[in-house]
Design an enzyme around this catalytic site. Sequence first.
Site, mmCIF file in Angstrom:
data_model
loop_
_atom_site.group_PDB
_atom_site.id
_atom_site.type_symbol
_atom_site.label_atom_id
_atom_site.label_comp_id
_atom_site.label_asym_id
_atom_site.label_seq_id
_atom_site.Cartn_x
_atom_site.Cartn_y
_atom_site.Cartn_z
ATOM 1 N N GLU A 45 -143.048 59.847 25.596
ATOM 2 C CA GLU A 45 -141.742 60.198 25.046
ATOM 3 C C GLU A 45 -141.774 60.417 23.535
ATOM 4 O O GLU A 45 -140.771 60.825 22.953
ATOM 5 C CB GLU A 45 -140.729 59.094 25.371
ATOM 6 C CG GLU A 45 -140.417 58.983 26.843
ATOM 7 C CD GLU A 45 -139.369 57.930 27.142
ATOM 8 O OE1 GLU A 45 -138.737 57.396 26.202
ATOM 9 O OE2 GLU A 45 -139.163 57.627 28.334
ATOM 10 N N CYS A 47 -136.127 51.033 31.529
ATOM 11 C CA CYS A 47 -136.391 49.669 31.083
ATOM 12 C C CYS A 47 -137.627 49.605 30.183
ATOM 13 O O CYS A 47 -137.778 48.659 29.414
ATOM 14 C CB CYS A 47 -136.514 48.729 32.278
ATOM 15 S SG CYS A 47 -137.634 49.281 33.561
ATOM 16 N N HIS A 48 -138.485 50.622 30.248
ATOM 17 C CA HIS A 48 -139.669 50.650 29.383
ATOM 18 C C HIS A 48 -139.311 50.844 27.915
ATOM 19 O O HIS A 48 -140.134 50.593 27.043
ATOM 20 C CB HIS A 48 -140.636 51.756 29.840
ATOM 21 C CG HIS A 48 -140.060 53.131 29.814
ATOM 22 N ND1 HIS A 48 -139.265 53.619 30.836
ATOM 23 C CD2 HIS A 48 -140.139 54.119 28.896
ATOM 24 C CE1 HIS A 48 -138.903 54.859 30.547
ATOM 25 N NE2 HIS A 48 -139.418 55.184 29.369
ATOM 26 N N ASN A 85 -134.908 45.727 37.319
ATOM 27 C CA ASN A 85 -134.418 47.097 37.439
ATOM 28 C C ASN A 85 -135.106 47.787 38.619
ATOM 29 O O ASN A 85 -136.319 47.952 38.622
ATOM 30 C CB ASN A 85 -134.708 47.854 36.136
ATOM 31 C CG ASN A 85 -134.458 49.334 36.242
ATOM 32 O OD1 ASN A 85 -133.729 49.804 37.103
ATOM 33 N ND2 ASN A 85 -135.073 50.082 35.340
ATOM 34 N N TYR A 122 -134.202 43.500 23.443
ATOM 35 C CA TYR A 122 -133.435 42.690 24.393
ATOM 36 C C TYR A 122 -132.223 42.085 23.695
ATOM 37 O O TYR A 122 -131.132 42.033 24.257
ATOM 38 C CB TYR A 122 -134.316 41.589 24.995
ATOM 39 C CG TYR A 122 -135.478 42.123 25.793
ATOM 40 C CD1 TYR A 122 -135.297 42.615 27.082
ATOM 41 C CD2 TYR A 122 -136.774 42.143 25.268
ATOM 42 C CE1 TYR A 122 -136.362 43.113 27.824
ATOM 43 C CE2 TYR A 122 -137.840 42.640 26.002
ATOM 44 C CZ TYR A 122 -137.625 43.121 27.271
ATOM 45 O OH TYR A 122 -138.673 43.622 27.999
#
Length: 179
Positions: free
Chosen positions: A163, A136-137, A128, A101
């Site tokens: 991912e 956003c993850h 989001n 962040y």
Amino acid sequence: MLYSTVYPHAELGDLTIASDGEAIVGLWIEGQKYFAGKVAGNLQRRDDLPVFAQVRAWLDRYFDGDPLPVATLPLKPGGTPFQQRVWKLLADIPYGELRTYAELAAQIACDCGGKASARAVGTANGRNPISIILPCHRVIGSDGSLTGYAGGIARKVWLLEHEGANLTGLYVPKRGTAL
């Protein structure tokens, strides 16, 4: 008029996709916080829109581990100018990589010559409306905490593991407001 369709996913649950007929305005995971945001109750089910076929193909590739760039989809998330800046930065985070962040806040401050707080970025990130596609993850706390995913921490971890993100040293906090 806004339209919706559902993309079923075995691990995450149903993904509801919303469109104005030409662009995607939302994608929510079943049961997530802020589900359907400001458009709840205004969605008409319509599975045959070409934009929904585009999103299904994009999601198929994503879940097969071969994602297309976010820019290949017509996206139109509704939000404040600050939220829009945050969501644009989300789209630029590569598949399998992480940002904090604070890093996003510093980038916004540098781009606009002003100030931005990590907390403000976290709030925008949490609002989001196009989950997974605007990733956003992939945003974590500066201390390595896996916080702040409206779809739930277990789903955030699942997406990051899917991912192939390096989760070494990351942790799920035991308490806090962003769990």
